[in-house]
Scaffold this motif. Structure first.
Motif, mmCIF file in Angstrom:
data_model
loop_
_atom_site.group_PDB
_atom_site.id
_atom_site.type_symbol
_atom_site.label_atom_id
_atom_site.label_comp_id
_atom_site.label_asym_id
_atom_site.label_seq_id
_atom_site.Cartn_x
_atom_site.Cartn_y
_atom_site.Cartn_z
ATOM 1 N N GLN A 214 0.832 -1.206 0.000
ATOM 2 C CA GLN A 214 0.000 0.000 0.000
ATOM 3 C C GLN A 214 0.869 1.259 0.000
ATOM 4 O O GLN A 214 0.576 2.227 -0.709
ATOM 5 C CB GLN A 214 -0.925 0.009 1.230
ATOM 6 N N LYS B 167 -9.029 -5.432 -1.198
ATOM 7 C CA LYS B 167 -9.057 -4.517 -0.057
ATOM 8 C C LYS B 167 -7.837 -3.593 -0.020
ATOM 9 O O LYS B 167 -7.953 -2.414 0.293
ATOM 10 C CB LYS B 167 -9.115 -5.338 1.235
ATOM 11 N N PHE B 168 -6.663 -4.166 -0.345
ATOM 12 C CA PHE B 168 -5.437 -3.369 -0.216
ATOM 13 C C PHE B 168 -5.027 -2.685 -1.518
ATOM 14 O O PHE B 168 -4.064 -1.929 -1.541
ATOM 15 C CB PHE B 168 -4.289 -4.244 0.302
ATOM 16 N N VAL C 16 -5.411 0.948 4.262
ATOM 17 C CA VAL C 16 -6.385 0.076 4.919
ATOM 18 C C VAL C 16 -5.607 -0.903 5.793
ATOM 19 O O VAL C 16 -4.530 -1.360 5.407
ATOM 20 C CB VAL C 16 -7.193 -0.701 3.861
ATOM 21 N N TYR C 17 -6.147 -1.216 6.949
ATOM 22 C CA TYR C 17 -5.410 -2.068 7.884
ATOM 23 C C TYR C 17 -6.345 -3.142 8.413
ATOM 24 O O TYR C 17 -7.442 -2.838 8.894
ATOM 25 C CB TYR C 17 -4.885 -1.180 9.016
ATOM 26 N N VAL C 18 -5.902 -4.368 8.315
ATOM 27 C CA VAL C 18 -6.740 -5.483 8.761
ATOM 28 C C VAL C 18 -6.067 -6.196 9.924
ATOM 29 O O VAL C 18 -4.885 -6.543 9.848
ATOM 30 C CB VAL C 18 -6.977 -6.481 7.600
ATOM 31 N N GLY D 154 -8.177 7.449 4.619
ATOM 32 C CA GLY D 154 -8.552 6.229 3.913
ATOM 33 C C GLY D 154 -7.560 5.800 2.845
ATOM 34 O O GLY D 154 -7.874 4.981 1.984
ATOM 35 N N ILE E 77 -4.348 6.817 7.399
ATOM 36 C CA ILE E 77 -5.488 6.028 7.879
ATOM 37 C C ILE E 77 -6.754 6.892 7.866
ATOM 38 O O ILE E 77 -7.808 6.479 7.377
ATOM 39 C CB ILE E 77 -5.224 5.496 9.304
#
Lengths: 333, 333
Positions: free
Chosen positions: A162, A187-188, A298-300, A295, A292
């Motif tokens: 990212q 998502k990433f 993204v962090y999972v 946006g 963050i």
């Protein structure tokens, strides 16, 4: 010294702790770690032993691959951050906690902190809180993030691509399951990703994803992947070596055969360690927090609850059980 | 165009040449190369084919390990300097010659030149002398030096340690015979040296010579030596990768097992190639010439006479037959 606080009423509480049973060779197993319950006074000792110490209630613990290294016997003692765990103390790692008591001028009761040598226990007495960072907590950022993305610890695979996208790279990720590959792509925002377990020929896979070669390889893996990458690097390519997780559990490291690429393609390969860059932490934090909030990143997380679940979560890293940053939550505040 | 020079009196002379018989795998042998005799006009063609060309009488040829690479089939074509030799032309390498005829404005008859793509032949017609450098020759410097030290080509083992000494390093060299070890210590002024062929345990040898570890390793060797060095590097050590002679003749490259040192010791490893630094040549030349004249750098050559002796001299590099820079002298001027 006044002794008014030394009365019989001092609060003593249970302190569950995780210890290493014995030094590990090969893959670590849950049984290499064990849980015991001791007790602890919720007060920094008032004698000389407590000078400058803080007592922290631990809230989140981080599971990181480098911890496997420390489970090994007789590591070179030059780097305390990477030395062998002591069998007589709880294992340590990145973690987040709240100060319960302090005799250090920088910390006061109630402060939220993160550190890289937080014990795997409910409460830690930290004699010299040199590597504790205070957290300026705001409600829009989960506190657990300070075990990972905001401590520059772990979850690297999901983040480095990212960051690379932010500076304009074409990014292809490699992961160990279909689910993770999808996560990287959807998502990433990686441009592409593949499951290395499905590729019997990594060289061919890399040629498919990088027909013109690789400019930058961020190495968290080492071994066979690094070997295939070397063949597919472009002239003047760069390899940032963060870690080599494929090697940590091998008694005999895998060999790399294609190192001659380093000179015939003028490759630069360089290792680095986060603990040598903490002086740049506040700059990093500002940058990542804004990413963050906007946006852009993204962090999972993969959060498991209770110290009891810690050993399985930690050894699960090496079979790729976790999806996202593996965190152990110890307490709800 | 006037045709006065095209008379029947044009001088044609013998031109001995060395060709590669077939592509090589494994150790090269003298029989992989063969000598033929053709003839050549001692004049640059006056038609379009000779535009900007120069004709050079070759005086000295350089034997360099990288030439082994070019004896291999199907090398990647991206670097002409490192591509596979053509079986239909003489092999090429670094060399020194005198211009016999020129249709290039930068060169005139009588000029001394060196280049990195000089044919192994008595006379070379060079269509595009882009990589020829003019030599400003003075009697105190042997002309043959322009195949080696003054072309930044080869003889690296004897020179790199001397350069390192000049900037204050403690230098230990590794060589393959007692005679060479003595040369390193006595003639070249290395602080110490050892014969790697006498050391069954390279790791132990390096620990003996570098009890506190290695800061800088200049790699010409690769393979087992590199592997042992990695274990003995200090934190933030640097490895300049110039070549890996131990690997050039192996069908299967030797494997390196200790690469994890790159991240746990934050090592930088970087390859480089001389042909990317020619823009700095004049500065280099000034520096080295003054070092030689002031006696700060000593240079040893191993000169064999005649093109016929070239093949043996070239393949002899790989058994360490030469003592000092291996040069083939073609003609006395």
């Amino acid at each position: 010294m006044a002794s008014t606080d030394h009365g019989g009423g001092e609060e003593v509480t249970r302190n569950k702790q995780v210890f290493l049973d014995d030094y590990v060779s090969g893959f670590p197993e849950e049984s290499n770690l064990y849980l015991t319950t001791s007790s602890i006074k919720l007060k920094v000792p008032e004698d000389q032993s407590g000078k400058d110490a803080v007592l922290v209630k631990n809230l989140y613990l981080s599971c990181d691959p480098f911890m496997r290294g420390r489970m090994q016997r007789d590591l070179p003692p030059d780097r305390p951050e990477l030395s062998s765990y002591s069998l007589g103390s709880p294992i340590v790692g990145f973690g987040v906690g709240r100060v319960v008591d302090s005799r250090h001028s920088d910390f006061k009761k109630g402060d939220l902190v993160w550190g890289s040598t937080i014990g795997w226990e409910e409460y830690s007495l930290i004699p010299n809180p040199e590597d504790l960072f205070k957290i300026n907590h705001t409600d829009d950022i989960p506190l657990s993030y300070y075990t990972g993305i905001l401590a520059a610890s772990g979850a690297i695979g999901q983040l480095v691509g990212q960051f690379a996208k932010l500076v304009g790279c074409y990014v292809v990720g490699s992961a160990g399951s279909k689910e993770k590959v999808e996560l990287l792509k959807t998502k990433f925002g990686y441009d592409d990703a593949f499951n290395y377990k499905d590729e019997h020929d990594l060289d061919a896979a890399l040629k498919r994803y990088f027909p013109e070669g690789i400019d930058i390889y961020f190495d968290n893996v080492g071994g066979k992947m690094l070997d295939a990458v070397l063949v597919n690097m472009r002239s003047h390519g760069r390899i940032a070596v963060c870690g080599m997780i494929s090697q940590y559990n091998l008694e005999q490291p895998e060999s790399v055969q294609n190192l001659s690429a380093v000179f015939y393609k003028q490759i630069r390969m360089e290792g680095f360690a986060v603990y040598e860059h903490y002086h740049r932490y506040s700059k990093f934090l500002d940058f990542v927090l804004s990413c963050i909030k906007e946006g852009k990143i993204v962090y999972v997380e993969d959060i498991t609850e209770g110290l009891e679940s810690g050993p399985a979560a930690l050894v699960g890293l090496f079979s790729g059980r976790n999806v996202g940053k593996q965190v152990v939550k110890l307490a709800q505040e």
